[in-house]
Design a protein around this motif. Structure first.
Motif, PDB file in Angstrom:
ATOM      1  N   LEU A 173      31.053  -8.428  26.974  1.00  0.00           N
ATOM      2  CA  LEU A 173      30.625  -9.276  25.864  1.00  0.00           C
ATOM      3  C   LEU A 173      31.452  -8.992  24.607  1.00  0.00           C
ATOM      4  CD1 LEU A 173      26.730  -9.059  26.268  1.00  0.00           C
ATOM      5  CD2 LEU A 173      28.180 -11.054  26.733  1.00  0.00           C
ATOM      6  N   ALA A 174      31.720  -7.713  24.347  1.00  0.00           N
ATOM      7  CA  ALA A 174      32.509  -7.331  23.173  1.00  0.00           C
ATOM      8  C   ALA A 174      33.924  -7.902  23.255  1.00  0.00           C
ATOM      9  CB  ALA A 174      32.548  -5.815  23.046  1.00  0.00           C
ATOM     10  N   LYS A 175      34.529  -7.796  24.435  1.00  0.00           N
ATOM     11  CA  LYS A 175      35.904  -8.302  24.596  1.00  0.00           C
ATOM     12  C   LYS A 175      35.981  -9.820  24.444  1.00  0.00           C
ATOM     13  CE  LYS A 175      38.117  -4.864  27.509  1.00  0.00           C
ATOM     14  NZ  LYS A 175      38.757  -4.639  28.807  1.00  0.00           N
ATOM     15  N   ASN A 176      34.909 -10.497  24.792  1.00  0.00           N
ATOM     16  CA  ASN A 176      34.899 -11.964  24.763  1.00  0.00           C
ATOM     17  C   ASN A 176      34.190 -12.534  23.540  1.00  0.00           C
ATOM     18  OD1 ASN A 176      36.204 -12.806  27.382  1.00  0.00           O
ATOM     19  ND2 ASN A 176      34.713 -11.309  28.096  1.00  0.00           N
ATOM     20  N   ASN A 177      33.986 -11.684  22.529  1.00  0.00           N
ATOM     21  CA  ASN A 177      33.373 -12.105  21.259  1.00  0.00           C
ATOM     22  C   ASN A 177      32.060 -12.848  21.460  1.00  0.00           C
ATOM     23  OD1 ASN A 177      35.444 -11.027  19.614  1.00  0.00           O
ATOM     24  ND2 ASN A 177      36.728 -12.785  20.138  1.00  0.00           N
ATOM     25  N   LYS A 178      31.240 -12.339  22.362  1.00  0.00           N
ATOM     26  CA  LYS A 178      29.922 -12.912  22.626  1.00  0.00           C
ATOM     27  C   LYS A 178      28.857 -12.077  21.925  1.00  0.00           C
ATOM     28  CE  LYS A 178      31.485 -15.748  25.872  1.00  0.00           C
ATOM     29  NZ  LYS A 178      31.417 -17.164  25.864  1.00  0.00           N
ATOM     30  N   ARG A 179      27.637 -12.592  21.913  1.00  0.00           N
ATOM     31  CA  ARG A 179      26.519 -11.842  21.332  1.00  0.00           C
ATOM     32  C   ARG A 179      26.267 -10.607  22.188  1.00  0.00           C
ATOM     33  NH1 ARG A 179      20.503 -12.554  20.721  1.00  0.00           N
ATOM     34  NH2 ARG A 179      20.136 -11.675  18.660  1.00  0.00           N
ATOM     35  N   ARG A 180      26.170  -9.445  21.536  1.00  0.00           N
ATOM     36  CA  ARG A 180      26.127  -8.153  22.215  1.00  0.00           C
ATOM     37  C   ARG A 180      24.713  -7.676  22.494  1.00  0.00           C
ATOM     38  NH1 ARG A 180      30.281  -4.913  20.376  1.00  0.00           N
ATOM     39  NH2 ARG A 180      29.547  -3.443  21.920  1.00  0.00           N
ATOM     40  N   ILE A 181      24.618  -6.698  23.373  1.00  0.00           N
ATOM     41  CA  ILE A 181      23.374  -5.984  23.616  1.00  0.00           C
ATOM     42  C   ILE A 181      23.225  -4.973  22.477  1.00  0.00           C
ATOM     43  CG2 ILE A 181      22.186  -4.408  25.184  1.00  0.00           C
ATOM     44  CD1 ILE A 181      23.858  -5.721  27.456  1.00  0.00           C
ATOM     45  N   SER A 182      22.046  -4.894  21.905  1.00  0.00           N
ATOM     46  CA  SER A 182      21.871  -4.007  20.756  1.00  0.00           C
ATOM     47  C   SER A 182      21.975  -2.542  21.182  1.00  0.00           C
ATOM     48  CB  SER A 182      20.507  -4.253  20.095  1.00  0.00           C
ATOM     49  OG  SER A 182      19.470  -3.776  20.921  1.00  0.00           O
ATOM     50  N   GLU A 183      22.407  -1.709  20.244  1.00  0.00           N
ATOM     51  CA  GLU A 183      22.487  -0.276  20.528  1.00  0.00           C
ATOM     52  C   GLU A 183      21.113   0.288  20.853  1.00  0.00           C
ATOM     53  OE1 GLU A 183      24.519   1.939  17.514  1.00  0.00           O
ATOM     54  OE2 GLU A 183      26.463   1.061  18.033  1.00  0.00           O
ATOM     55  N   GLN A 184      20.082  -0.235  20.208  1.00  0.00           N
ATOM     56  CA  GLN A 184      18.734   0.239  20.496  1.00  0.00           C
ATOM     57  C   GLN A 184      18.373   0.013  21.965  1.00  0.00           C
ATOM     58  OE1 GLN A 184      19.396  -1.728  17.840  1.00  0.00           O
ATOM     59  NE2 GLN A 184      18.800  -0.527  16.067  1.00  0.00           N
ATOM     60  N   ASN A 185      18.766  -1.125  22.507  1.00  0.00           N
ATOM     61  CA  ASN A 185      18.488  -1.388  23.918  1.00  0.00           C
ATOM     62  C   ASN A 185      19.315  -0.496  24.833  1.00  0.00           C
ATOM     63  OD1 ASN A 185      16.496  -3.279  23.499  1.00  0.00           O
ATOM     64  ND2 ASN A 185      17.921  -4.989  23.453  1.00  0.00           N
ATOM     65  N   LEU A 186      20.554  -0.218  24.445  1.00  0.00           N
ATOM     66  CA  LEU A 186      21.373   0.708  25.234  1.00  0.00           C
ATOM     67  C   LEU A 186      20.758   2.104  25.211  1.00  0.00           C
ATOM     68  CD1 LEU A 186      24.979  -0.393  24.170  1.00  0.00           C
ATOM     69  CD2 LEU A 186      23.810  -0.905  26.309  1.00  0.00           C
ATOM     70  N   PHE A 187      20.267   2.518  24.049  1.00  0.00           N
ATOM     71  CA  PHE A 187      19.595   3.823  23.953  1.00  0.00           C
ATOM     72  C   PHE A 187      18.311   3.841  24.768  1.00  0.00           C
ATOM     73  CE2 PHE A 187      21.687   4.354  19.599  1.00  0.00           C
ATOM     74  CZ  PHE A 187      22.637   5.230  20.091  1.00  0.00           C
ATOM     75  N   LEU A 188      17.561   2.756  24.710  1.00  0.00           N
ATOM     76  CA  LEU A 188      16.275   2.701  25.397  1.00  0.00           C
ATOM     77  C   LEU A 188      16.437   2.852  26.901  1.00  0.00           C
ATOM     78  CD1 LEU A 188      13.276   2.346  24.813  1.00  0.00           C
ATOM     79  CD2 LEU A 188      13.585  -0.104  25.138  1.00  0.00           C
ATOM     80  N   ILE A 189      17.357   2.109  27.490  1.00  0.00           N
ATOM     81  CA  ILE A 189      17.548   2.229  28.935  1.00  0.00           C
ATOM     82  C   ILE A 189      18.119   3.597  29.298  1.00  0.00           C
ATOM     83  CG2 ILE A 189      19.847   1.174  29.059  1.00  0.00           C
ATOM     84  CD1 ILE A 189      18.826  -0.136  31.707  1.00  0.00           C
ATOM     85  N   SER A 190      18.939   4.169  28.426  1.00  0.00           N
ATOM     86  CA  SER A 190      19.464   5.517  28.667  1.00  0.00           C
ATOM     87  C   SER A 190      18.358   6.553  28.557  1.00  0.00           C
ATOM     88  CB  SER A 190      20.575   5.840  27.676  1.00  0.00           C
ATOM     89  OG  SER A 190      21.660   4.958  27.854  1.00  0.00           O
ATOM     90  N   LEU A 191      17.454   6.357  27.615  1.00  0.00           N
ATOM     91  CA  LEU A 191      16.356   7.298  27.418  1.00  0.00           C
ATOM     92  C   LEU A 191      15.472   7.383  28.657  1.00  0.00           C
ATOM     93  CD1 LEU A 191      14.725   9.160  25.523  1.00  0.00           C
ATOM     94  CD2 LEU A 191      13.481   7.113  24.794  1.00  0.00           C
ATOM     95  N   PHE A 192      15.228   6.243  29.296  1.00  0.00           N
ATOM     96  CA  PHE A 192      14.386   6.233  30.482  1.00  0.00           C
ATOM     97  C   PHE A 192      15.200   6.590  31.716  1.00  0.00           C
ATOM     98  CE2 PHE A 192      11.837   3.725  27.532  1.00  0.00           C
ATOM     99  CZ  PHE A 192      10.665   4.461  27.596  1.00  0.00           C
ATOM    100  N   PHE A 193      15.873   7.726  31.621  1.00  0.00           N
ATOM    101  CA  PHE A 193      16.583   8.388  32.707  1.00  0.00           C
ATOM    102  C   PHE A 193      17.769   7.595  33.247  1.00  0.00           C
ATOM    103  CE2 PHE A 193      12.265   9.927  32.468  1.00  0.00           C
ATOM    104  CZ  PHE A 193      12.540  11.223  32.100  1.00  0.00           C
ATOM    105  N   GLY A 194      18.411   6.838  32.370  1.00  0.00           N
ATOM    106  CA  GLY A 194      19.629   6.140  32.743  1.00  0.00           C
ATOM    107  C   GLY A 194      20.850   6.733  32.068  1.00  0.00           C
ATOM    108  N   SER A 195      20.737   7.962  31.572  1.00  0.00           N
ATOM    109  CA  SER A 195      21.836   8.546  30.799  1.00  0.00           C
ATOM    110  C   SER A 195      23.074   8.831  31.650  1.00  0.00           C
ATOM    111  CB  SER A 195      21.387   9.813  30.083  1.00  0.00           C
ATOM    112  OG  SER A 195      20.915  10.759  31.002  1.00  0.00           O
ATOM    113  N   VAL A 196      22.894   9.163  32.906  1.00  0.00           N
ATOM    114  CA  VAL A 196      24.057   9.418  33.769  1.00  0.00           C
ATOM    115  C   VAL A 196      24.856   8.123  33.939  1.00  0.00           C
ATOM    116  CG1 VAL A 196      24.802  10.092  36.082  1.00  0.00           C
ATOM    117  CG2 VAL A 196      22.966  11.356  34.952  1.00  0.00           C
TER     118      VAL A 196
END
Length: 95
Positions: free
Chosen positions: A26-49
């Motif tokens: 999405l970033a490379k194609n100048n599209k609307r991005r996934i928020s950092e909060q959502n990236l943190f949230l999915i990582s927090l629920f044991f998706g950090s690896v």
């Protein structure tokens, strides 16, 4: 039960990896991005690896220190959580 948790862990981390890759696309194609909060949230629920692999394979967010230090805090939290769980399991085994 442990086998089910293992499969769930693999699925969550695979999804996290794909989400980091999708956000990079999405970033490379100048599209609307996934928020950092959502990236943190999915990582927090044991998706950090999956997040770690996604960050390095897709070269996504690895130079953004404000993101990295928060991500490191999530990993530290998960390590402490796993240590606590293992101590509780050990106490239950011993009696």
């Amino acid at each position: 039960m442990n086998e089910t948790l293992t499969y769930l862990y693999i699925v969550i981390n695979s999804l996290t990896f794909l989400i980091f890759g999708y956000d990079k696309w999405l970033a490379k194609n100048n599209k609307r991005r996934i928020s950092e909060q959502n990236l943190f949230l999915i990582s927090l629920f044991f998706g950090s690896v999956g997040g770690i692999f996604g960050m390095f394979i897709f070269r996504h967010k690895i130079s953004k220190w404000s993101f990295l230090w928060k991500f490191i805090l999530i990993i530290i939290f998960q390590i402490i959580f796993f240590i606590f769980l293992n101590q509780q399991d050990f106490r239950n085994l011993v009696g």
